[in-house]
Design a protein around this motif. Structure first.
Motif, PDB file in Angstrom:
ATOM      1  N   GLU A  44       0.797  -1.226   0.000  1.00 20.96           N
ATOM      2  CA  GLU A  44       0.000   0.000   0.000  1.00 20.96           C
ATOM      3  C   GLU A  44       0.835   1.283   0.000  1.00 20.96           C
ATOM      4  O   GLU A  44       0.297   2.357  -0.235  1.00 20.96           O
ATOM      5  CB  GLU A  44      -0.947   0.000   1.203  1.00 20.96           C
ATOM      6  N   THR A  45       2.132   1.182   0.277  1.00 23.96           N
ATOM      7  CA  THR A  45       2.959   2.392   0.252  1.00 23.96           C
ATOM      8  C   THR A  45       3.254   2.764  -1.196  1.00 23.96           C
ATOM      9  O   THR A  45       3.210   1.922  -2.089  1.00 23.96           O
ATOM     10  CB  THR A  45       4.285   2.181   1.027  1.00 23.96           C
ATOM     11  N   GLU A  46       3.548   4.033  -1.410  1.00 28.17           N
ATOM     12  CA  GLU A  46       3.843   4.516  -2.761  1.00 28.17           C
ATOM     13  C   GLU A  46       5.180   3.955  -3.238  1.00 28.17           C
ATOM     14  O   GLU A  46       6.192   4.085  -2.549  1.00 28.17           O
ATOM     15  CB  GLU A  46       3.926   6.037  -2.769  1.00 28.17           C
ATOM     16  N   LEU A  47       5.190   3.364  -4.414  1.00 26.84           N
ATOM     17  CA  LEU A  47       6.410   2.789  -4.969  1.00 26.84           C
ATOM     18  C   LEU A  47       7.509   3.848  -5.082  1.00 26.84           C
ATOM     19  O   LEU A  47       8.662   3.583  -4.730  1.00 26.84           O
ATOM     20  CB  LEU A  47       6.139   2.148  -6.333  1.00 26.84           C
ATOM     21  N   GLU A  52      12.734   6.057  -3.411  1.00 25.50           N
ATOM     22  CA  GLU A  52      13.505   7.178  -2.865  1.00 25.50           C
ATOM     23  C   GLU A  52      14.210   6.759  -1.578  1.00 25.50           C
ATOM     24  O   GLU A  52      15.371   7.096  -1.347  1.00 25.50           O
ATOM     25  CB  GLU A  52      12.562   8.360  -2.599  1.00 25.50           C
ATOM     26  N   LEU A  53      13.501   5.994  -0.763  1.00 26.15           N
ATOM     27  CA  LEU A  53      14.072   5.476   0.478  1.00 26.15           C
ATOM     28  C   LEU A  53      15.271   4.573   0.171  1.00 26.15           C
ATOM     29  O   LEU A  53      16.331   4.689   0.786  1.00 26.15           O
ATOM     30  CB  LEU A  53      12.982   4.704   1.227  1.00 26.15           C
ATOM     31  N   GLY A  93      10.431  -5.967   9.628  1.00 19.17           N
ATOM     32  CA  GLY A  93       9.735  -4.742  10.027  1.00 19.17           C
ATOM     33  C   GLY A  93       8.375  -4.596   9.393  1.00 19.17           C
ATOM     34  O   GLY A  93       8.209  -3.768   8.500  1.00 19.17           O
ATOM     35  N   PRO A  94       7.399  -5.377   9.853  1.00 15.11           N
ATOM     36  CA  PRO A  94       6.057  -5.193   9.309  1.00 15.11           C
ATOM     37  C   PRO A  94       5.629  -3.730   9.403  1.00 15.11           C
ATOM     38  O   PRO A  94       5.854  -3.082  10.418  1.00 15.11           O
ATOM     39  CB  PRO A  94       5.182  -6.083  10.197  1.00 15.11           C
ATOM     40  N   LEU A  95       5.059  -3.229   8.353  1.00 18.33           N
ATOM     41  CA  LEU A  95       4.591  -1.852   8.196  1.00 18.33           C
ATOM     42  C   LEU A  95       5.725  -0.853   7.957  1.00 18.33           C
ATOM     43  O   LEU A  95       5.478   0.327   7.758  1.00 18.33           O
ATOM     44  CB  LEU A  95       3.706  -1.404   9.357  1.00 18.33           C
ATOM     45  N   MET A  96       6.959  -1.337   7.980  1.00 16.04           N
ATOM     46  CA  MET A  96       8.125  -0.526   7.610  1.00 16.04           C
ATOM     47  C   MET A  96       9.155  -1.424   6.939  1.00 16.04           C
ATOM     48  O   MET A  96      10.357  -1.291   7.144  1.00 16.04           O
ATOM     49  CB  MET A  96       8.723   0.170   8.830  1.00 16.04           C
ATOM     50  N   SER A  97       8.680  -2.357   6.130  1.00 14.13           N
ATOM     51  CA  SER A  97       9.536  -3.402   5.586  1.00 14.13           C
ATOM     52  C   SER A  97      10.697  -2.870   4.753  1.00 14.13           C
ATOM     53  O   SER A  97      11.816  -3.367   4.853  1.00 14.13           O
ATOM     54  CB  SER A  97       8.713  -4.401   4.770  1.00 14.13           C
ATOM     55  N   THR A  98      10.459  -1.871   3.948  1.00 15.72           N
ATOM     56  CA  THR A  98      11.532  -1.345   3.105  1.00 15.72           C
ATOM     57  C   THR A  98      12.595  -0.668   3.963  1.00 15.72           C
ATOM     58  O   THR A  98      13.793  -0.866   3.760  1.00 15.72           O
ATOM     59  CB  THR A  98      10.973  -0.363   2.053  1.00 15.72           C
TER      60      THR A  98
END
Length: 177
Positions: A44-47, A52-53, A93-98
């Motif tokens: 659901e996060t923007e690709l 960029e991250l 890191g679920p919800l912050m996996s990247t």
């Protein structure tokens, strides 16, 4: 001597320009501290935000570490590289996996370089900082809040620098972490 240079580290060209601007300065301490996070389910996060991250947290750190380490290896005096990872480097890191994945990369890269420099017997000292939450605007920008009370950034900075000069590989401030 400290010089502040503002650069968009999510842009590979700007990272290379930053290196070119500073390479003649005989930098003897490199601290890779730039980073950002994105909160939300991976699907659901923007690709573009994820990319960029990755560009900032991995590619910029990799480029600057590699180029400065190569230069530092040829010196007879001590040089230091401090890469900022996170306690996130050691877990999923679920919800912050990247974000968690990028910090794992930084940790692994730094540890590998540490052992390479030791084997070569250079004067390049390599450390990785792995704090838990720190009082910065990171949480607001990433849109996340942690249950663990954050450490003061001044404490983390002093702890990191003191331990970097002791040639510690892994630097983890705070008793909770």
């Amino acid at each position: 001597k400290v010089t502040i240079i503002v650069a968009d580290l999510s842009d590979e060209q700007r990272v290379k320009e930053l290196y070119a601007m500073t390479k003649k300065e005989n930098i003897d301490i490199l601290i890779n501290n730039a980073g950002l996070g994105v909160f939300g389910p991976l699907t659901e996060t923007e690709l573009n935000k994820d990319l960029e991250l990755i560009e900032t947290n991995i590619k910029a750190v990799h480029i600057l570490t590699k180029l400065f380490a190569k230069e530092m290896e040829n010196r007879e005096t001590a040089s230091y590289i401090l890469n900022v990872a996170s306690s996130a480097a050691f877990q999923p890191g679920p919800l912050m996996s990247t974000y968690y994945a990028t910090k794992s990369y930084v940790y692994q890269l730094t540890e590998a370089l540490y052992y390479e420099e030791k084997k070569k017997k250079t004067n390049v000292h390599v450390s990785v900082l792995c704090p838990g939450p720190v009082e910065t605007n990171f949480n607001d920008v990433a849109g996340v809040h942690f249950s663990v009370k954050p450490l003061k950034s001044s404490y983390v900075a002093k702890y990191a620098i003191d331990n970097m000069f002791k040639n510690k590989l892994m630097i983890i401030p705070g008793t909770k972490m």
